[in-house]
Design an enzyme around this catalytic site. Structure first.
Site, PDB file in Angstrom:
ATOM      1  N   PRO A 115       0.846  -1.411   0.003  1.00 46.10           N
ATOM      2  CA  PRO A 115      -0.123   0.004  -0.053  1.00 46.10           C
ATOM      3  C   PRO A 115       0.953   1.484  -0.117  1.00 46.10           C
ATOM      4  O   PRO A 115       0.962   1.932   0.872  1.00 46.10           O
ATOM      5  CB  PRO A 115      -0.956   0.002   1.238  1.00 46.10           C
ATOM      6  N   CYS A 116       1.554   1.516  -1.027  1.00 47.54           N
ATOM      7  CA  CYS A 116       2.195   2.768  -1.424  1.00 47.54           C
ATOM      8  C   CYS A 116       1.301   4.123  -1.126  1.00 47.54           C
ATOM      9  O   CYS A 116       1.859   5.193  -0.931  1.00 47.54           O
ATOM     10  CB  CYS A 116       3.284   2.698  -2.239  1.00 47.54           C
TER      11      CYS A 116
END
Ligand SMILES: [Zn+2]
Length: 347
Positions: free
Chosen positions: A314-315
Site C-alpha cells: 500500500p504505497c
C-alpha cells in the site's frame, strides 16, 4: 561469426549456408513472413529484415510462419500435424482457435498440444492467440510512440490493450523454456488495472495509467526470462475477487500469493509498507525509521514508487511529512480516493 548485431545477422542470413539454424529468425516486412536462417526463399532486402530471438517473438510482431522453412523455436522438422494446423490458422488467422476446433478436424488435441509445445515453445492455442494478436496489433500499431501514448493514457477496452501489449511487450526472450506470465485486464471503480500472474503467484498489479509501465514489463520479462502473454490463471481469478471485495470495503488485506521481485532493500521497504494498517498513513521518514535506516529516505521513496503491486503493497498510505498527499505513480486523484475509501471502511 557471432550474431551480435543486426548487421552480423544479415550477413549470416545472406551467406545462405544451406543448413537450417534456429539461432535467430528473420521477419520480412515486405512479405509479412518470418523464416529460419537457411530458408531457400529469395534473400530479402536488408531494410525489410527484422531479427527475432524466437519464433514466438516473430509471431507476436505480426509475422506468419514461412511455408518453405517452417520456422520453429527448437531445432527439428515440423510434423505433418503441425503443418496441417498452421495451414488451418493461416486460412483464418482472426478465428479464436480452440481445442474443440482441432478435434472437429480429426486431430487429437493432446498430440497437437505436445507437438506445438516442443516445436514452438507454445501450445496450439497459445500459438493461435499469438498469431491473432500479432495480426490485430499490426493494424493497430503505428509505432512505439503511439503505443506508449496509449499506455500512458489508459485504454478504453481490454482488447485494445491486449493487442497493443502483445505488439510491444509480448515477445518471448531468447532461449527460454520457462512457462509464460499471463497478463489480464481487470476492471475497478478507479479505472482499469492489469495483473501479471503465473499459476502460483501474482507478480504485478498496476493501474493502466501508471507512468513508465512499459519499463516495468520489460524488467519483469528480462529478469525472469519468461514471455508475457495475454491470458489468466487461477491466481488472476483470486486477485480479481479480492479487488472486488477491497473496493466494496469488505476486506482490508489481500491473501493472493505474491512473488517478491525486488532487491533485498526493496523487499524490506515493501514489507514495512504492508505493516502500515488499513485506513492509516505515514511519512517516508517514518518508513525509513521502521526499516532501521533513518538516512535512507530517498531510497525508501523510490522503492515505494516501484513496488509493482499497487493496493496490495500500500504505497498509497505514504504521504508527505507536512500532511500533503506526496506522489503517486497511478495518479494523485486515485491516491486521495483510496485514502478516503479506507478511512470510511476502517474496521
Ligand atoms: Zn522461409
Amino acid at each position: 561469426m557471432r550474431a551480435n548485431n543486426d548487421a552480423d545477422r544479415y550477413e549470416i542470413l545472406a551467406a545462405r549456408s544451406g543448413e537450417f539454424s534456429d539461432a535467430f529468425f528473420v521477419g520480412v516486412k515486405s512479405t509479412g513472413i518470418f523464416c529460419r536462417i537457411g530458408c531457400p526463399a529469395r534473400l530479402p532486402k536488408r531494410e525489410n529484415c527484422t531479427f527475432y530471438d524466437s519464433a514466438a517473438e516473430a509471431l507476436e510482431a505480426g509475422f506468419r510462419a514461412c511455408k518453405r522453412c517452417h520456422p520453429s523455436s527448437h531445432a527439428g522438422e515440423a510434423s505433418a500435424v503441425i503443418k496441417k494446423l498452421i495451414t488451418l490458422i493461416e486460412d483464418n488467422p482472426e478465428h479464436r482457435w480452440s481445442e474443440d476446433d482441432i478435434k472437429a478436424k480429426g486431430i487429437d488435441p493432446s498430440t497437437a498440444r505436445r507437438q506445438f509445445k516442443k516445436h514452438f515453445g507454445l501450445t496450439f492455442t497459445q500459438y493461435a492467440r499469438a498469431r491473432r494478436l500479432g495480426a490485430a496489433a499490426k493494424t493497430l500499431a503505428k509505432g512505439d510512440t503511439v503505443i506508449n501514448a496509449q499506455l500512458n493514457a489508459g485504454y478504453e477496452s481490454a482488447s485494445g490493450f491486449r493487442a497493443a501489449f502483445a505488439k510491444t511487450f509480448g515477445a518471448a526472450p531468447a532461449k527460454s523454456d520457462a512457462s509464460p506470465f499471463f497478463i489480464e485486464w481487470l476492471t475497478t471503480p478507479l479505472g482499469p488495472m492489469f495483473a501479471v500472474c503465473d499459476e502460483t503467484h501474482l507478480y504485478m498489479l498496476e493501474f493502466t495509467t501508471r507512468k513508465n509501465m512499459d519499463r516495468g514489463f520489460e524488467k519483469l520479462r528480462k529478469k525472469h526470462k519468461r514471455a508475457v502473454i495475454p491470458g489468466r490463471t487461477s491466481v488472476t481469478d483470486q486477485i480479481e475477487g479480492e479487488l472486488k471485495s477491497y473496493f466494496a470495503g469488505t476486506i482490508s488485506t489481500f491473501k493472493t500469493p505474491l512473488a517478491p521481485t525486488g532487491t533485498e532493500f526493496q523487499n524490506q521497504v515493501w514489507k514495512a509498507l504492508q505493516d502500515i494498517p488499513y485506513g492509516q498513513s505515514c511519512a517516508y521518514t517514518d518508513l525509513a525509521i521502521a526499516i532501521g535506516n533513518e538516512k535512507a529516505v530517498r531510497a525508501v521513496a523510490s522503492s515505494n514508487a516501484n513496488n509493482g503491486l499497487a493496493l496490495i503493497i500500500p504505497c498509497h498510505r505514504v504521504i508527505a511529512k507536512g500532511g500533503g498527499l506526496g506522489g503517486y505513480a497511478g495518479g494523485l486523484d486515485k491516491k486521495q480516493w483510496l485514502l478516503d475509501h479506507e478511512k470510511l471502511h476502517k474496521p
